[in-house]
Design a protein around this motif. Structure first.
Motif, PDB file in Angstrom:
ATOM      1  N   UNK A   1      -7.729  15.194   0.273  1.00 59.10           N
ATOM      2  CA  UNK A   1      -6.920  14.330   1.131  1.00 59.10           C
ATOM      3  C   UNK A   1      -6.116  15.186   2.099  1.00 59.10           C
ATOM      4  N   UNK A   2      -6.777  15.690   3.177  1.00 61.98           N
ATOM      5  CA  UNK A   2      -6.083  16.622   4.077  1.00 61.98           C
ATOM      6  C   UNK A   2      -4.912  16.005   4.820  1.00 61.98           C
ATOM      7  N   UNK A   3      -4.981  14.726   5.139  1.00 60.01           N
ATOM      8  CA  UNK A   3      -3.870  14.069   5.837  1.00 60.01           C
ATOM      9  C   UNK A   3      -3.776  12.625   5.345  1.00 60.01           C
ATOM     10  N   UNK A   4      -3.020  12.382   4.278  1.00 57.99           N
ATOM     11  CA  UNK A   4      -3.000  11.042   3.684  1.00 57.99           C
ATOM     12  C   UNK A   4      -2.515   9.946   4.611  1.00 57.99           C
ATOM     13  N   UNK A   5      -1.568  10.247   5.483  1.00 58.03           N
ATOM     14  CA  UNK A   5      -1.043   9.212   6.383  1.00 58.03           C
ATOM     15  C   UNK A   5      -2.131   8.746   7.343  1.00 58.03           C
ATOM     16  N   UNK A   6      -2.906   9.692   7.894  1.00 56.67           N
ATOM     17  CA  UNK A   6      -3.996   9.325   8.806  1.00 56.67           C
ATOM     18  C   UNK A   6      -5.093   8.554   8.069  1.00 56.67           C
ATOM     19  N   UNK A   7      -5.417   8.995   6.872  1.00 56.05           N
ATOM     20  CA  UNK A   7      -6.440   8.311   6.083  1.00 56.05           C
ATOM     21  C   UNK A   7      -5.995   6.883   5.771  1.00 56.05           C
ATOM     22  N   UNK A   8      -4.733   6.747   5.366  1.00 55.47           N
ATOM     23  CA  UNK A   8      -4.206   5.418   5.045  1.00 55.47           C
ATOM     24  C   UNK A   8      -4.197   4.509   6.262  1.00 55.47           C
ATOM     25  N   UNK A   9      -3.939   5.069   7.434  1.00 58.04           N
ATOM     26  CA  UNK A   9      -3.928   4.258   8.651  1.00 58.04           C
ATOM     27  C   UNK A   9      -5.303   3.663   8.922  1.00 58.04           C
TER      28      UNK A   9
ATOM     29  N   UNK B   1       0.857  -1.189   0.000  1.00 58.36           N
ATOM     30  CA  UNK B   1       0.000   0.000   0.000  1.00 58.36           C
ATOM     31  C   UNK B   1       0.894   1.241   0.000  1.00 58.36           C
ATOM     32  N   UNK B   2       0.934   1.946  -1.131  1.00 57.17           N
ATOM     33  CA  UNK B   2       1.750   3.156  -1.261  1.00 57.17           C
ATOM     34  C   UNK B   2       0.943   4.371  -0.785  1.00 57.17           C
ATOM     35  N   UNK B   3       1.586   5.180   0.063  1.00 57.34           N
ATOM     36  CA  UNK B   3       0.929   6.320   0.706  1.00 57.34           C
ATOM     37  C   UNK B   3       1.814   7.557   0.545  1.00 57.34           C
ATOM     38  N   UNK B   4       1.246   8.695   0.111  1.00 62.76           N
ATOM     39  CA  UNK B   4       2.062   9.904  -0.033  1.00 62.76           C
ATOM     40  C   UNK B   4       2.268  10.618   1.293  1.00 62.76           C
ATOM     41  N   UNK B   5       3.421  11.243   1.434  1.00 61.25           N
ATOM     42  CA  UNK B   5       3.710  12.090   2.589  1.00 61.25           C
ATOM     43  C   UNK B   5       4.063  13.485   2.084  1.00 61.25           C
ATOM     44  N   UNK B   6       4.190  14.415   3.018  1.00 59.89           N
ATOM     45  CA  UNK B   6       4.582  15.797   2.710  1.00 59.89           C
ATOM     46  C   UNK B   6       3.642  16.430   1.686  1.00 59.89           C
ATOM     47  N   UNK B   7       2.355  16.207   1.894  1.00 56.51           N
ATOM     48  CA  UNK B   7       1.382  16.743   0.950  1.00 56.51           C
ATOM     49  C   UNK B   7       0.036  16.928   1.643  1.00 56.51           C
ATOM     50  N   UNK B   8      -0.688  17.962   1.226  1.00 56.13           N
ATOM     51  CA  UNK B   8      -2.076  18.173   1.588  1.00 56.13           C
ATOM     52  C   UNK B   8      -2.828  18.465   0.306  1.00 56.13           C
ATOM     53  N   UNK B   9      -3.848  17.693   0.014  1.00 53.23           N
ATOM     54  CA  UNK B   9      -4.628  17.893  -1.201  1.00 53.23           C
ATOM     55  C   UNK B   9      -6.077  18.208  -0.831  1.00 53.23           C
ATOM     56  N   UNK B  10      -6.841  18.833  -1.725  1.00 53.12           N
ATOM     57  CA  UNK B  10      -8.223  19.200  -1.399  1.00 53.12           C
ATOM     58  C   UNK B  10      -9.063  18.011  -0.963  1.00 53.12           C
TER      59      UNK B  10
END
Length: 554
Positions: free
Chosen positions: A408-416, A397-406
């Motif tokens: 996807x405000x916190x991809x790491x938390x969403x991925x968790x 499961x590939x997850x982006x870091x160092x980014x905020x998108x409209x």
């Protein structure tokens, strides 16, 4: 923008907050210049650096943000809406079954280098895009490829029959665009930032098409890095990479309403918390995508949190190429059944977000209640995995870091949260984190290294093809599947030029996509943008394409 398109991106150095606030005030004072007051400079905290400033070679919001201030398109969108209005063209008329578009152009418009904008310039731009080849065509002409489908000379992995045929300059103010076939995306797609008008003289002077490639990396010429030349309300002054600031200055010869501030500065601050602290310190005047958890504290501090309508999609991508078990639709269905979307929206996304069962926002024609539904049901997920012989499934499961998108405000938390749901039905998950501008999109969209990944999309205009056509209109490394039925359905929908026929065709395509489950639609979110209390005139838009020439301070 966008989001799901392949990109050659460079790594962005994170700005260290320690000590930064102490020096930023002095830096901003010098950036404003001795002749400009603080009220005459608007400083915006950008979430990332642009790849370059030539609109045709970009597809991401942080590259488009400064470009939208410097360039104009033939048509544009009424502020705060997705409705069309005139840009550099005052009228656009289809004929010959929508294969000919005649544009009536504004008179007296000049590019930033003083050369005239006219029909010849329009045709020069369209011919330039059509005749791109080599590294220039491969690098980033994703929007052009999506809309116009092919080039005069397709190379590498580029294929498709070109929609574009020719352009004629009938006179100074009449440009006629001839197409090989009708395209339902028009006229809305003429407003894409990628299709902005550049000065032909500047394009030639600064060798704009001389893009070179080394491996997956691209090097862009001086036009894209130092001399972008449009007709917009601001002109390019500099990109100070040492201080991570882009400085634009007012175009005093702008054809429309003059910019309210003499200078517009984008200060690149990848960390959302650092952006918040700089706003509190008064060293920036606003920033995009504040964390929903910070809305109340920002308002209590006197800042303005402006909420856009939801016009985006967050999805869990599924790449069928690497793991044969993912080619079984039952496994892909199981993954969707396993995810508690309502809980994800409630706990990880801003107020006003809603769970999705398809890849269109509910305000775009083509959205339909007839899609297949996969409501949260972990028991059904386990049963499907067992039936498919995939109870021992392991996924990367590939997850982006160092980014905020409209979307996807916190991809790491969403991925968790997604990872926990998948593990609960017996799927083993190996999480691989990569920086957004440090290889993530190349890994998932070009190399296809992943089994699962997080991505999304903000619509560029109110057309279903800009969503589902972009995602699933042709084979892509991101998803690793080949389904002619879906491709044909989307192609048929894209050719419709009447609203009712287009709506029905995209509804049919949405149903087919939902049955096949090439990815899992997760949510649509209303992203925020925040500015200080003394900022006035900023109009939030569902397209997240805000123009800053209307902004005043004090």
């Amino acid at each position: 923008m966008l989001p799901t398109r392949a990109v050659g991106l460079r790594r962005i150095a994170l700005i260290g907050l320690a000590g930064a606030l102490a020096v930023t005030t002095a830096a901003c004072a010098s950036e404003r210049g001795s002749g400009d007051s603080a009220s005459d400079t608007f400083i915006f905290g950008a979430a990332g650096a642009p790849k370059n400033f030539d609109p045709i070679f970009n597809d991401d919001g942080e590259s488009f943000r400064p470009a939208r201030q410097m360039f104009d398109t033939l048509v544009t969108y009424k502020p705060g809406t997705t409705e069309l209005e005139g840009g550099l063209a005052t009228a656009w008329t289809p004929s010959n079954g929508n294969t000919t578009w005649t544009f009536t152009l504004r008179e007296g418009v000049k590019f930033h280098d003083g050369t005239p904008f006219n029909a010849a310039a329009v045709c020069f731009n369209f011919d330039r895009w059509y005749n791109m080849k080599g590294a220039a065509a491969q690098s980033q002409m994703i929007y052009y490829g999506d809309v116009f489908e092919g080039f005069a000379q397709n190379e590498g992995d580029i294929s498709g029959d070109p929609v574009y045929k020719s352009c004629e300059a009938k006179d100074e103010t009449t440009a006629v665009l001839n197409l090989n076939k009708a395209k339902g995306a028009f006229p809305d797609a003429f407003g894409l930032t990628s299709l902005s008008m550049s000065s032909p003289d500047a394009l030639k002077k600064y060798d704009a098409d001389n893009v070179t490639q080394s491996g997956e990396a691209f090097t862009y010429p001086a036009y894209a890095t130092d001399h972008p030349t449009g007709t917009g309300p601001y002109k390019f002054e500099s990109f100070d990479k040492a201080n991570n600031t882009i400085t634009l200055v007012r175009n005093e010869d702008y054809w429309g309403e003059k910019a309210k501030t003499a200078r517009l500065i984008f200060k690149i601050i990848p960390d959302e918390n650092a952006r918040k602290q700089e706003l509190a310190a008064g060293t920036i005047d606003g920033y995009d995508f504040p964390s929903p958890a910070d809305y109340n504290s920002l308002k209590q501090a006197g800042d303005q949190v402006l909420i856009r309508p939801a016009f985006n999609i967050l999805y869990l991508g599924i790449n069928q190429k690497n793991n044969p078990k993912l080619q079984d639709v039952r496994v892909r269905q199981a993954i969707e059944y396993a995810i508690n979307k309502d809980q994800l929206v409630r706990n990880r996304l801003p107020q006003g977000a809603y769970a999705q069962d398809q890849f269109l926002p509910n305000n775009v024609p083509g959205y339909t209640n007839a899609v297949a539904k996969y409501s949260y049901n972990p028991d059904t997920a386990r049963q499907l995995l067992a039936q498919a012989g995939a109870s021992d499934l392991t996924l990367n499961f590939y997850v982006p870091t160092e980014v905020t998108r409209p979307y996807m405000p916190n991809p790491v938390d969403i991925a968790a949260a997604i990872t926990d749901d998948l593990k609960a039905v017996g799927i083993k998950v190996n999480v691989v984190q990569e920086p957004w501008n440090g290889g993530y999109k190349d890994s998932v969209q070009k190399a296809g290294k992943q089994d699962l990944h997080l991505l999304g999309w903000t619509g560029d205009y109110a057309d279903a093809g800009n969503f589902v056509g972009t995602f699933f209109g042709r084979p892509k490394a991101e998803f690793g599947f080949d389904n002619p039925q879906i491709f044909d359905a989307l192609s048929t929908a894209d050719a419709q030029t009447t609203p009712d026929a287009k709506k029905a065709a995209y509804e049919n395509a949405s149903v087919l996509i939902s049955q096949y489950v090439p990815a899992v639609p997760l949510s649509s979110s209303p992203p925020g943008i925040v500015v200080r209390s003394d900022v006035q005139g900023l109009i939030p838009t569902p397209l997240t394409d805000e123009r800053f020439y209307t902004v005043t301070k004090g």
